[in-house]
Write an enzyme that holds these catalytic residues in place. Structure first.
Site, short mmCIF file in Angstrom:
data_model
loop_
_atom_site.label_atom_id
_atom_site.label_comp_id
_atom_site.label_asym_id
_atom_site.label_seq_id
_atom_site.Cartn_x
_atom_site.Cartn_y
_atom_site.Cartn_z
N ARG A 59 -0.71 -2.97 10.72
CA ARG A 59 -1.26 -3.68 11.89
C ARG A 59 -1.70 -5.10 11.56
O ARG A 59 -1.96 -5.88 12.48
CB ARG A 59 -2.41 -2.88 12.51
CG ARG A 59 -1.92 -1.60 13.19
CD ARG A 59 -3.01 -0.92 14.00
NE ARG A 59 -2.46 0.14 14.83
CZ ARG A 59 -2.46 1.43 14.53
NH1 ARG A 59 -3.01 1.85 13.41
NH2 ARG A 59 -1.93 2.32 15.35
N VAL A 101 -4.82 -0.47 -1.44
CA VAL A 101 -4.24 -1.71 -1.97
C VAL A 101 -4.65 -2.85 -1.03
O VAL A 101 -4.55 -2.72 0.19
CB VAL A 101 -2.71 -1.61 -2.06
CG1 VAL A 101 -2.10 -2.93 -2.49
CG2 VAL A 101 -2.31 -0.50 -3.02
N ASP A 111 -7.12 5.24 4.77
CA ASP A 111 -7.44 6.06 5.94
C ASP A 111 -8.30 7.23 5.43
O ASP A 111 -7.83 8.37 5.32
CB ASP A 111 -6.14 6.54 6.59
CG ASP A 111 -5.30 5.36 7.07
OD1 ASP A 111 -5.62 4.80 8.12
OD2 ASP A 111 -4.36 4.96 6.35
N GLY A 155 0.83 -1.20 0.00
CA GLY A 155 0.00 0.00 0.00
C GLY A 155 0.87 1.25 0.00
O GLY A 155 0.65 2.19 -0.78
N HIS A 156 1.86 1.29 0.89
CA HIS A 156 2.79 2.43 0.92
C HIS A 156 3.53 2.55 -0.41
O HIS A 156 3.66 3.64 -0.98
CB HIS A 156 3.84 2.24 2.03
CG HIS A 156 3.30 2.19 3.42
ND1 HIS A 156 3.30 1.04 4.17
CD2 HIS A 156 2.74 3.15 4.21
CE1 HIS A 156 2.78 1.30 5.36
NE2 HIS A 156 2.43 2.56 5.41
N GLN A 177 -0.26 10.84 17.91
CA GLN A 177 -1.51 10.33 17.35
C GLN A 177 -1.93 9.01 17.97
O GLN A 177 -2.91 8.39 17.54
CB GLN A 177 -1.44 10.23 15.82
CG GLN A 177 -0.53 9.14 15.29
CD GLN A 177 -0.36 9.26 13.78
OE1 GLN A 177 0.26 10.19 13.28
NE2 GLN A 177 -0.92 8.31 13.04
N GLY A 233 -3.21 7.59 1.33
CA GLY A 233 -4.05 6.47 0.93
C GLY A 233 -5.49 6.67 1.33
O GLY A 233 -5.79 7.21 2.40
N GLN A 286 -8.83 10.37 7.56
CA GLN A 286 -7.56 11.11 7.62
C GLN A 286 -7.33 11.91 6.33
O GLN A 286 -6.95 13.08 6.37
CB GLN A 286 -6.42 10.13 7.84
CG GLN A 286 -5.03 10.72 7.62
CD GLN A 286 -3.94 9.73 7.96
OE1 GLN A 286 -3.65 9.51 9.12
NE2 GLN A 286 -3.33 9.13 6.95
P1 AMP Z 1 0.73 4.72 7.84
O1 AMP Z 1 2.14 4.24 7.74
O2 AMP Z 1 -0.24 3.69 8.31
O3 AMP Z 1 0.63 6.04 8.59
O4 AMP Z 1 0.27 5.06 6.35
C1 AMP Z 1 0.98 5.95 5.56
C2 AMP Z 1 0.21 6.24 4.30
O5 AMP Z 1 -0.01 5.03 3.58
C3 AMP Z 1 -1.18 6.82 4.61
O6 AMP Z 1 -1.49 7.83 3.66
C4 AMP Z 1 -2.07 5.62 4.44
O7 AMP Z 1 -3.40 5.95 4.09
C5 AMP Z 1 -1.38 4.90 3.30
N1 AMP Z 1 -1.78 3.48 3.28
C6 AMP Z 1 -1.76 2.61 4.32
N2 AMP Z 1 -2.27 1.42 3.94
C7 AMP Z 1 -2.61 1.54 2.63
C8 AMP Z 1 -3.19 0.67 1.66
N3 AMP Z 1 -3.54 -0.58 1.96
N4 AMP Z 1 -3.40 1.14 0.41
C9 AMP Z 1 -3.07 2.42 0.08
N5 AMP Z 1 -2.52 3.30 0.96
C10 AMP Z 1 -2.29 2.87 2.20
#
Ligand code: AMP
Length: 286
Positions: free
Chosen positions: A185, A174, A148, A33-34, A58, A145, A151
């Site tokens: 998580r 993704v 969230d 996803g990232h 957060q 993404g 967010q």
């Molecule tokens: P995080 O590391 O959880 O703070 O996420 C960092 C960024 O990656 C945020 O903009 C999330 O929305 C995005 N993100 C996390 N999981 C996914 C996913 N499965 N698909 C697309 N973007 C994602």
């Protein structure tokens, strides 16, 4: 690929980067996803800067800040592989110098509902760190993404209302082949819980089916059906709702006025809390 741990290094490296710069803020434990965000930013022609920072402001007092995964070497390899230009990975003290007086940035109408109601202060922490990262990196554009969803809406509202000169790009969620949204998580889940967690995606599919194929117009009917799918699979439901896709306000009726609606769920599998969402398109009456 450079890495910077201090604000001073970051500012120097940023200043020597030509062309347009995209920032992708993350908390690390990177997954596909990232990486999809890094790749989209690169494909759009930007130099990509990634921040890896598990942001304490957060997390609530009883949340998973301490045990949040921090596989740094793996994360750096993923960034390198995706053609990232630079990684900013500051310490907590670098971002929040002890003794500094706190600033509060928030979007109250969006920040106190849904995730915000279950995680008080969460979005104030998100806004504070994202605003700070924007000021430090001074990106032209930032990628987030839709995973969230709330967010993303809050960041869009914050940049718009405060006239921050950063374009916000939201990218699709993704998913793993069976539909589970990728999340750092997910690493907490046992094999059995991972299977149970598929109910989140199934509950969203149920909502989509009811709204788009069956033309259900009553939000409470859709919400009850989503909750049922989650409960039948042994999940504890925090919320399962259908909202207007922009302000996330409750809907009297699901109207096909061209306005999108979004189904949002948060549920716990054991003590792992997961969220997901899906944008729905109510069909016009024919
Ligand atoms: P995080 O590391 O959880 O703070 O996420 C960092 C960024 O990656 C945020 O903009 C999330 O929305 C995005 N993100 C996390 N999981 C996914 C996913 N499965 N698909 C697309 N973007 C994602």
């Amino acid at each position: 690929m450079w890495t910077a741990t201090t604000v001073e290094e970051l500012r120097r490296l940023r200043a020597s980067t030509p062309g347009s710069v995209a920032l992708v803020p993350t908390m690390g434990a990177l997954h596909a996803g990232h990486v999809s965000l890094f790749e989209a930013a690169r494909a759009d022609g930007h130099a990509v800067m990634v921040s890896i920072f598990v942001n304490p402001t957060q997390f609530g007092p009883n949340e998973d800040f301490d045990r949040y995964p921090r596989p740094l070497e793996q994360d750096l390899a993923a960034c390198r592989h995706a053609g990232v230009t630079g990684v900013f990975r500051p310490t907590v003290d670098e971002i929040y110098p002890p003794g500094q007086l706190e600033c509060l940035v928030t979007v109250p109408v969006l920040a106190d509902i849904l995730e915000g109601a279950h995680r008080p202060g969460h979005f104030a922490g998100v806004c504070r760190v994202v605003a700070k990262l924007f000021n430090l990196v001074q990106p032209d554009v930032a990628y987030f993404g839709q995973k969230d969803y709330q967010q993303l809406r809050i960041i869009e509202a914050m940049t718009q209302d405060l006239a921050m000169p950063v374009q916000i790009v939201g990218r699709p969620t993704v998913r793993e082949p069976q539909g589970l949204a990728m999340s750092s998580r997910n690493a907490y889940l046992t094999a059995e819980q991972r299977h149970q967690a598929l109910a989140l995606y199934r509950s969203l599919g149920k909502a989509k089916n009811l709204v788009e194929a069956d033309r259900e117009r009553d939000p409470s009917v859709v919400e009850s059906a989503m909750q049922r799918v989650l409960r039948e699979n042994g999940l504890q439901v925090d919320y399962a709702v259908v909202r207007d896709a922009r302000a996330l306000a409750p809907l009297q009726r699901i109207e096909p006025r061209g306005l999108d609606v979004v189904a949002l769920v948060a549920a716990r599998v054991g003590n792992v809390r997961l969220i997901d969402n899906m944008v729905l398109k109510p069909p016009m009456n024919t």
